[in-house]
Design a protein around this motif. Structure first.
Motif, PDB file in Angstrom:
ATOM      1  N   VAL A   1     -10.007   6.294   4.720  1.00 54.71           N
ATOM      2  CA  VAL A   1     -10.023   5.070   3.914  1.00 54.71           C
ATOM      3  C   VAL A   1     -10.069   5.381   2.412  1.00 54.71           C
ATOM      4  O   VAL A   1     -10.859   6.219   1.968  1.00 54.71           O
ATOM      5  CB  VAL A   1     -11.238   4.185   4.287  1.00 54.71           C
ATOM      6  CG1 VAL A   1     -11.288   2.937   3.409  1.00 54.71           C
ATOM      7  CG2 VAL A   1     -11.181   3.794   5.762  1.00 54.71           C
ATOM      8  N   VAL A   2      -9.235   4.701   1.634  1.00 56.77           N
ATOM      9  CA  VAL A   2      -9.290   4.771   0.169  1.00 56.77           C
ATOM     10  C   VAL A   2     -10.108   3.572  -0.291  1.00 56.77           C
ATOM     11  O   VAL A   2      -9.621   2.440  -0.340  1.00 56.77           O
ATOM     12  CB  VAL A   2      -7.879   4.735  -0.454  1.00 56.77           C
ATOM     13  CG1 VAL A   2      -7.967   4.834  -1.976  1.00 56.77           C
ATOM     14  CG2 VAL A   2      -7.025   5.875   0.094  1.00 56.77           C
ATOM     15  N   TRP A   3     -11.355   3.806  -0.635  1.00 55.56           N
ATOM     16  CA  TRP A   3     -12.319   2.728  -0.801  1.00 55.56           C
ATOM     17  C   TRP A   3     -12.033   1.812  -1.990  1.00 55.56           C
ATOM     18  O   TRP A   3     -12.168   0.583  -1.884  1.00 55.56           O
ATOM     19  CB  TRP A   3     -13.727   3.316  -0.927  1.00 55.56           C
ATOM     20  CG  TRP A   3     -14.156   3.984   0.340  1.00 55.56           C
ATOM     21  CD1 TRP A   3     -14.110   5.318   0.628  1.00 55.56           C
ATOM     22  CD2 TRP A   3     -14.665   3.346   1.516  1.00 55.56           C
ATOM     23  NE1 TRP A   3     -14.556   5.561   1.908  1.00 55.56           N
ATOM     24  CE2 TRP A   3     -14.911   4.368   2.474  1.00 55.56           C
ATOM     25  CE3 TRP A   3     -14.939   2.025   1.861  1.00 55.56           C
ATOM     26  CZ2 TRP A   3     -15.411   4.097   3.739  1.00 55.56           C
ATOM     27  CZ3 TRP A   3     -15.444   1.750   3.124  1.00 55.56           C
ATOM     28  CH2 TRP A   3     -15.672   2.780   4.047  1.00 55.56           C
TER      29      TRP A   3
ATOM     30  N   LEU B   1       0.819  -1.213   0.000  1.00 57.46           N
ATOM     31  CA  LEU B   1       0.000   0.000   0.000  1.00 57.46           C
ATOM     32  C   LEU B   1       0.854   1.265   0.000  1.00 57.46           C
ATOM     33  O   LEU B   1       0.479   2.278  -0.596  1.00 57.46           O
ATOM     34  CB  LEU B   1      -0.941  -0.001   1.217  1.00 57.46           C
ATOM     35  CG  LEU B   1      -2.171  -0.906   1.084  1.00 57.46           C
ATOM     36  CD1 LEU B   1      -2.841  -1.113   2.446  1.00 57.46           C
ATOM     37  CD2 LEU B   1      -3.164  -0.315   0.095  1.00 57.46           C
TER      38      LEU B   1
ATOM     39  N   THR C   1      -6.770   2.035   5.030  1.00 50.21           N
ATOM     40  CA  THR C   1      -7.163   1.175   3.912  1.00 50.21           C
ATOM     41  C   THR C   1      -6.799  -0.273   4.192  1.00 50.21           C
ATOM     42  O   THR C   1      -7.537  -1.196   3.830  1.00 50.21           O
ATOM     43  CB  THR C   1      -6.493   1.663   2.614  1.00 50.21           C
ATOM     44  OG1 THR C   1      -6.786   3.055   2.431  1.00 50.21           O
ATOM     45  CG2 THR C   1      -6.988   0.884   1.410  1.00 50.21           C
ATOM     46  N   ASN C   2      -5.681  -0.475   4.865  1.00 49.44           N
ATOM     47  CA  ASN C   2      -5.280  -1.827   5.252  1.00 49.44           C
ATOM     48  C   ASN C   2      -6.322  -2.461   6.177  1.00 49.44           C
ATOM     49  O   ASN C   2      -6.598  -3.655   6.094  1.00 49.44           O
ATOM     50  CB  ASN C   2      -3.911  -1.791   5.940  1.00 49.44           C
ATOM     51  CG  ASN C   2      -3.374  -3.164   6.224  1.00 49.44           C
ATOM     52  OD1 ASN C   2      -3.173  -3.966   5.326  1.00 49.44           O
ATOM     53  ND2 ASN C   2      -3.158  -3.471   7.504  1.00 49.44           N
TER      54      ASN C   2
ATOM     55  N   GLY D   1      -9.233  -0.487  -1.113  1.00 49.89           N
ATOM     56  CA  GLY D   1      -9.666  -1.375  -0.035  1.00 49.89           C
ATOM     57  C   GLY D   1     -10.582  -2.486  -0.516  1.00 49.89           C
ATOM     58  O   GLY D   1     -10.435  -3.646  -0.112  1.00 49.89           O
TER      59      GLY D   1
ATOM     60  N   LEU E   1      -9.543  -1.878   6.173  1.00 50.18           N
ATOM     61  CA  LEU E   1     -10.721  -2.244   5.400  1.00 50.18           C
ATOM     62  C   LEU E   1     -10.560  -3.638   4.807  1.00 50.18           C
ATOM     63  O   LEU E   1     -11.434  -4.497   4.941  1.00 50.18           O
ATOM     64  CB  LEU E   1     -10.965  -1.214   4.294  1.00 50.18           C
ATOM     65  CG  LEU E   1     -12.111  -1.528   3.325  1.00 50.18           C
ATOM     66  CD1 LEU E   1     -13.439  -1.620   4.069  1.00 50.18           C
ATOM     67  CD2 LEU E   1     -12.172  -0.468   2.222  1.00 50.18           C
ATOM     68  N   GLN E   2      -9.424  -3.876   4.154  1.00 48.57           N
ATOM     69  CA  GLN E   2      -9.229  -5.187   3.543  1.00 48.57           C
ATOM     70  C   GLN E   2      -8.972  -6.263   4.589  1.00 48.57           C
ATOM     71  O   GLN E   2      -9.383  -7.416   4.422  1.00 48.57           O
ATOM     72  CB  GLN E   2      -8.112  -5.115   2.497  1.00 48.57           C
ATOM     73  CG  GLN E   2      -6.743  -4.681   3.007  1.00 48.57           C
ATOM     74  CD  GLN E   2      -5.883  -5.841   3.412  1.00 48.57           C
ATOM     75  OE1 GLN E   2      -5.997  -6.930   2.862  1.00 48.57           O
ATOM     76  NE2 GLN E   2      -5.023  -5.619   4.391  1.00 48.57           N
TER      77      GLN E   2
END
Length: 251
Positions: free
Chosen positions: A202-204, A38, A51-52, A207, A54-55
């Motif tokens: 968050v970068v959707w 990332l 973002t990490n 993610g 989210l995944q």
């Protein structure tokens, strides 16, 4: 937060997430793979952590459901621990958005290195249940929220911390400890994600692509835990611990 990335880079992130989900389901430490990947996107460090999460939520949820379905993890038994893990992670996530996390790196390097050495030189670690060194209350009220805080503030290796705390502190076999670790890690991930969303970090697109990979990897890794048992999990824990040390020392 919105960001445009090439199809090639998104595909690379998807493949990294599959591998990370596989590793996380077995021993934790998948963040060692996803966080550097990332960072290559050019995101700021807090957006990378957000973002990490989210995944990672997708991977830990997939692994948790698999463990519950196979009867390895039982949420009712650790329900209070799940709540405290959530709270610890929430506090850590709030603080990381207010302060730089760099000062943790030195302490983490020594802790993770010690974990790797302990696991390496304990050939029977987690092969069978042993008398607990900590009471359930001490583990639940002290160790669990502390690991949760770490996950919210920094993150990599949280699953490993939870697994080894169950084996070393509570005397559990490694398969049971790994199953519980998946549930606890999901609690910390979802808490952290909530507060990162509130902070708009968050970068959707990124993610969601990595979430798909995490689900696939976590499913495969969870099945490997059940089939391979402690003899397969131990070397993965040792490997991930030493990779974490190398990452902190030379990263």
């Amino acid at each position: 937060m919105c960001m445009m990335l090439s199809i090639e880079l998104l595909f690379i992130l998807f493949m990294v997430a599959i591998l990370a989900g596989f590793v996380d389901a077995m021993a934790g430490g998948g963040g060692l793979l996803t966080l550097p990947a990332l960072l290559l996107t050019g995101l700021n460090p807090v957006a990378v952590l957000a973002t990490n999460k989210l995944q990672a939520c997708a991977g830990s949820l997939s692994a948790s459901l698999a463990m519950i379905k196979k009867g390895i993890a039982k949420p009712k038994i650790i329900k209070t621990a799940l709540i405290l893990a959530f709270v610890g992670s929430a506090v850590g996530t709030i603080l990381v958005q207010l302060s730089p996390p760099d000062f943790l790196k030195t302490a983490i390097t020594f802790i993770v290195g010690a974990m790797g050495l302990y696991t390496l030189f304990s050939p029977n670690l987690g092969n069978y249940q042993q008398p607990p060194k900590l009471s359930h209350k001490a583990w639940q009220n002290g160790v669990v929220p502390a690991i949760g805080f770490y996950d919210g503030y920094f993150g990599p290796g949280t699953g490993t911390f939870f697994s080894l705390s169950g084996v070393v502190g509570r005397g559990q076999d490694l398969v049971t400890a790994t199953g519980n670790a998946k549930l606890l890690n999901f609690a910390t991930n979802i808490a952290s994600l909530i507060f990162f969303i509130i902070g708009g970090q968050v970068v959707w697109t990124v993610g969601f692509v990595m979430m798909a990979g995490q689900i696939i990897g976590a499913y495969l890794g969870s099945n490997m835990v059940v089939k391979g048992g402690a003899k397969f999990i131990r070397p993965v824990i040792v490997l991930m611990c030493f990779l974490m040390v190398l990452r902190y020392v030379f990263g």
